[in-house]
Motif scaffolding. Structure first.
Motif, PDB file in Angstrom:
ATOM      1  N   TYR A  36      67.223  21.424   8.796  1.00 14.71           N
ATOM      2  CA  TYR A  36      67.854  20.445   7.906  1.00 14.71           C
ATOM      3  C   TYR A  36      66.949  20.053   6.728  1.00 14.71           C
ATOM      4  O   TYR A  36      67.316  19.190   5.930  1.00 14.71           O
ATOM      5  CB  TYR A  36      68.220  19.175   8.667  1.00 14.71           C
ATOM      6  CG  TYR A  36      69.299  19.319   9.722  1.00 14.71           C
ATOM      7  CD1 TYR A  36      70.140  20.419   9.756  1.00 14.71           C
ATOM      8  CD2 TYR A  36      69.493  18.330  10.677  1.00 14.71           C
ATOM      9  CE1 TYR A  36      71.124  20.539  10.728  1.00 14.71           C
ATOM     10  CE2 TYR A  36      70.486  18.442  11.647  1.00 14.71           C
ATOM     11  CZ  TYR A  36      71.292  19.547  11.669  1.00 14.71           C
ATOM     12  OH  TYR A  36      72.267  19.657  12.624  1.00 14.71           O
ATOM     13  N   VAL A  64      62.123  14.842  11.453  1.00 14.49           N
ATOM     14  CA  VAL A  64      62.187  13.383  11.589  1.00 14.49           C
ATOM     15  C   VAL A  64      61.253  12.896  12.693  1.00 14.49           C
ATOM     16  O   VAL A  64      60.670  13.699  13.424  1.00 14.49           O
ATOM     17  CB  VAL A  64      63.640  12.897  11.814  1.00 14.49           C
ATOM     18  CG1 VAL A  64      64.459  13.089  10.548  1.00 14.49           C
ATOM     19  CG2 VAL A  64      64.281  13.597  12.991  1.00 14.49           C
ATOM     20  N   PHE A  67      61.382  11.483  15.711  1.00 20.26           N
ATOM     21  CA  PHE A  67      61.408  11.849  17.134  1.00 20.26           C
ATOM     22  C   PHE A  67      60.881  13.265  17.358  1.00 20.26           C
ATOM     23  O   PHE A  67      60.350  13.588  18.416  1.00 20.26           O
ATOM     24  CB  PHE A  67      62.816  11.666  17.739  1.00 20.26           C
ATOM     25  CG  PHE A  67      63.817  12.722  17.369  1.00 20.26           C
ATOM     26  CD1 PHE A  67      63.848  13.958  18.006  1.00 20.26           C
ATOM     27  CD2 PHE A  67      64.751  12.484  16.367  1.00 20.26           C
ATOM     28  CE1 PHE A  67      64.771  14.929  17.667  1.00 20.26           C
ATOM     29  CE2 PHE A  67      65.682  13.460  16.011  1.00 20.26           C
ATOM     30  CZ  PHE A  67      65.685  14.691  16.661  1.00 20.26           C
ATOM     31  N   CYS A 104      66.018   8.398  12.618  1.00 17.90           N
ATOM     32  CA  CYS A 104      67.228   9.113  13.062  1.00 17.90           C
ATOM     33  C   CYS A 104      68.224   8.073  13.563  1.00 17.90           C
ATOM     34  O   CYS A 104      67.900   7.279  14.450  1.00 17.90           O
ATOM     35  CB  CYS A 104      66.856  10.081  14.175  1.00 17.90           C
ATOM     36  SG  CYS A 104      68.260  10.794  15.048  1.00 17.90           S
ATOM     37  N   SER A 105      69.434   8.084  12.978  1.00 13.78           N
ATOM     38  CA  SER A 105      70.423   7.067  13.363  1.00 13.78           C
ATOM     39  C   SER A 105      70.858   7.243  14.811  1.00 13.78           C
ATOM     40  O   SER A 105      71.196   6.281  15.497  1.00 13.78           O
ATOM     41  CB  SER A 105      71.635   7.126  12.424  1.00 13.78           C
ATOM     42  OG  SER A 105      72.261   8.385  12.510  1.00 13.78           O
ATOM     43  N   LEU A 106      70.814   8.480  15.297  1.00 12.45           N
ATOM     44  CA  LEU A 106      71.191   8.735  16.688  1.00 12.45           C
ATOM     45  C   LEU A 106      70.142   8.150  17.638  1.00 12.45           C
ATOM     46  O   LEU A 106      70.487   7.451  18.600  1.00 12.45           O
ATOM     47  CB  LEU A 106      71.356  10.251  16.896  1.00 12.45           C
ATOM     48  CG  LEU A 106      71.677  10.745  18.299  1.00 12.45           C
ATOM     49  CD1 LEU A 106      72.893  10.032  18.875  1.00 12.45           C
ATOM     50  CD2 LEU A 106      71.905  12.247  18.298  1.00 12.45           C
ATOM     51  N   ASN A 131      66.873  13.879  20.685  1.00  8.14           N
ATOM     52  CA  ASN A 131      66.972  12.908  19.584  1.00  8.14           C
ATOM     53  C   ASN A 131      66.875  11.479  20.133  1.00  8.14           C
ATOM     54  O   ASN A 131      67.820  10.700  20.080  1.00  8.14           O
ATOM     55  CB  ASN A 131      68.315  13.060  18.851  1.00  8.14           C
ATOM     56  CG  ASN A 131      68.507  14.428  18.239  1.00  8.14           C
ATOM     57  OD1 ASN A 131      68.099  15.431  18.809  1.00  8.14           O
ATOM     58  ND2 ASN A 131      69.127  14.483  17.082  1.00  8.14           N
ATOM     59  N   CYS A 168      75.435  10.334  15.694  1.00  8.26           N
ATOM     60  CA  CYS A 168      74.671  10.607  14.477  1.00  8.26           C
ATOM     61  C   CYS A 168      75.554  10.311  13.267  1.00  8.26           C
ATOM     62  O   CYS A 168      76.703  10.773  13.212  1.00  8.26           O
ATOM     63  CB  CYS A 168      74.257  12.077  14.471  1.00  8.26           C
ATOM     64  SG  CYS A 168      73.996  12.739  12.825  1.00  8.26           S
ATOM     65  N   HIS A 201      76.970  13.595  11.439  1.00  6.39           N
ATOM     66  CA  HIS A 201      77.997  14.390  12.128  1.00  6.39           C
ATOM     67  C   HIS A 201      79.290  13.630  12.365  1.00  6.39           C
ATOM     68  O   HIS A 201      80.332  14.238  12.607  1.00  6.39           O
ATOM     69  CB  HIS A 201      77.423  14.946  13.438  1.00  6.39           C
ATOM     70  CG  HIS A 201      76.410  16.025  13.191  1.00  6.39           C
ATOM     71  ND1 HIS A 201      75.068  15.753  13.023  1.00  6.39           N
ATOM     72  CD2 HIS A 201      76.556  17.360  13.015  1.00  6.39           C
ATOM     73  CE1 HIS A 201      74.428  16.884  12.777  1.00  6.39           C
ATOM     74  NE2 HIS A 201      75.308  17.879  12.770  1.00  6.39           N
ATOM     75  N   CYS A 214      71.405  14.509   5.697  1.00  4.12           N
ATOM     76  CA  CYS A 214      70.763  13.462   6.514  1.00  4.12           C
ATOM     77  C   CYS A 214      69.711  12.800   5.632  1.00  4.12           C
ATOM     78  O   CYS A 214      68.723  13.434   5.238  1.00  4.12           O
ATOM     79  CB  CYS A 214      70.113  14.074   7.748  1.00  4.12           C
ATOM     80  SG  CYS A 214      69.107  12.878   8.638  1.00  4.12           S
ATOM     81  N   PHE A 243      67.500  10.809   6.280  1.00  6.76           N
ATOM     82  CA  PHE A 243      66.163  10.756   6.899  1.00  6.76           C
ATOM     83  C   PHE A 243      65.442  12.094   6.711  1.00  6.76           C
ATOM     84  O   PHE A 243      64.294  12.134   6.286  1.00  6.76           O
ATOM     85  CB  PHE A 243      66.284  10.440   8.394  1.00  6.76           C
ATOM     86  CG  PHE A 243      66.916   9.104   8.670  1.00  6.76           C
ATOM     87  CD1 PHE A 243      66.272   7.936   8.321  1.00  6.76           C
ATOM     88  CD2 PHE A 243      68.158   9.026   9.278  1.00  6.76           C
ATOM     89  CE1 PHE A 243      66.849   6.703   8.579  1.00  6.76           C
ATOM     90  CE2 PHE A 243      68.747   7.801   9.542  1.00  6.76           C
ATOM     91  CZ  PHE A 243      68.093   6.626   9.190  1.00  6.76           C
ATOM     92  N   MET A 244      66.148  13.169   7.036  1.00 11.42           N
ATOM     93  CA  MET A 244      65.548  14.511   6.888  1.00 11.42           C
ATOM     94  C   MET A 244      65.136  14.747   5.433  1.00 11.42           C
ATOM     95  O   MET A 244      64.117  15.362   5.153  1.00 11.42           O
ATOM     96  CB  MET A 244      66.577  15.582   7.289  1.00 11.42           C
ATOM     97  CG  MET A 244      66.783  15.699   8.778  1.00 11.42           C
ATOM     98  SD  MET A 244      65.469  16.712   9.482  1.00 11.42           S
ATOM     99  CE  MET A 244      65.931  16.704  11.207  1.00 11.42           C
TER     100      MET A 244
END
Ligand code: 13P
Ligand code: SF4
Length: 334
Positions: free
Chosen positions: A46, A81, A83, A106-108, A134, A192, A195, A286, A288-289
């Motif tokens: 990603y 990210v 994690f 990471c939102s997940l 994740n 996430c 997704h 993403c 974050f990515m």
């Protein structure tokens, strides 16, 4: 604490960026630094294309954790990210693990706070806990076996049929695994943000424009997207499918960074990023990515900052379920 934090502390903590010399040839400088410091750059699919192109290894979450566990490098720069970098540190505690931007979360992983999860686990105390990679180190420390989207089915099926299972934190992946394995699991209500954003309606509109295109989807997508998908899999599985399949057009429902690798490996094919519900945003990126840049990788290698730290007590507990995943995956040749 107020008044005692200086600029270098803020840089170390990842709150301030180090200014970049704009005249530098970043690709050349990064290569020289990584050689000089015996560093390895690991990048997730990603990441931006320019980062994927300079990385020593590009892969999915499983392959990246396998690389992190086995590398001979002294420094791991994790272009992904938090994690992911944390998992690398858990597996290689004596190595220096760096992340280009400490804010790459990471939102997940955030959808599963440790205190709430502890209560959930206590409520189902006779269950085996399988958590997706994740997650934070704290959640991993509360887990029996980690999985990724590449091995989740096999990890679940490695347990006896009557074993009670908690699956966390992704509900879409959990429901999908449940439908494939026929197991009834207690699934954490996490997701996430990338997704969950894909629009079924807009994907079907695209299908009318490109009727021959196959729909490829990551199992973190919501059920309606998975129902219309021609192929569902982890990032590496989607990539492999796109290389070996004989179609020439694909609508890809996962984070847009994967398109770089798909186009690179199959230059003659057409890859279309699946559109998000909100047509005004680039929500299939993403955020974050995408915080990582070549400039931040350069600074990160040069100053060896920001570094990942984990309390040893948590690290030891978190390592066990990751090692279990790696052992099962190795046995199955994954
Ligand atoms: P995989 O690369 O394991 O498919 O994971 C996708 C993902 O969501 C990473 O954030
Ligand atoms: Fe987390 Fe989703 Fe970004 Fe993957 S794409 S890092 S699951 S927020």
């Amino acid at each position: 604490m107020r008044g005692t934090v200086n600029k270098s502390d803020l840089i170390r903590l990842g709150y301030l960026d180090i200014k970049l010399d704009k005249t530098l040839n970043l690709v050349k400088e990064i290569s020289a630094l990584r050689k000089e410091k015996n560093a390895v750059i690991l990048a997730h699919f990603y990441q931006e294309g320019d980062i994927q192109d300079i990385a020593d290894f590009v892969g999915d979450s499983l392959a990246l954790s396998q690389q992190a566990a086995n590398t001979k490098a002294d420094i791991i720069v994790f272009a992904g990210v938090h994690f992911m970098a944390e998992t690398a540190k858990i597996l290689s505690p004596t190595k220096k693990v760096l992340i280009p931007d400490l804010k790459a979360g990471c939102s997940l992983a955030d959808s599963c706070p440790p205190e709430d999860f502890r209560k959930f686990r206590e409520k189902y105390s006779d269950h085996t806990v399988i958590s997706y990679v994740n997650t934070t180190a704290e959640i991993k420390a509360l887990t029996d076996i980690i999985c990724t989207s590449s091995n989740a089915v096999e990890i679940v099926e490695s347990l006896p049929k009557n074993e009670k299972i908690i699956f966390a934190p992704d509900k879409n992946l959990g429901n999908y695994i449940q439908s494939l394995t026929g197991r009834t699991m207690k699934i954490w209500d996490g997701a996430c943000h990338v997704h969950e954003e894909f629009s079924l309606e807009r994907i079907l509109d695209l299908k009318e424009i490109y009727p021959k295109a196959k729909i490829l989807a990551h199992p973190e997508c919501e059920k309606p997207i998975l129902i219309v998908a021609d192929f569902i899999g982890s990032t590496s599985a989607l990539l492999k499918f796109s290389e070996n399949d004989n179609s020439s057009e694909y609508i890809v429902a996962t984070e847009s960074g994967i398109l770089h690798q798909m186009k690179k490996r199959s230059p003659g094919k057409n890859f279309i990023a699946a559109p998000p519900k909100d047509s005004t945003c680039a929500c299939n990126d993403c955020n974050f990515m995408k915080l990582n840049t070549l400039g931040k990788i350069y600074n990160c290698l040069k100053y060896e900052l920001p570094e990942i730290y984990i309390k040893e007590e948590i690290r030891i507990k978190a390592e066990k379920p990751i090692r279990r995943m790696l052992e099962i995956s190795e046995k199955l040749g994954l």
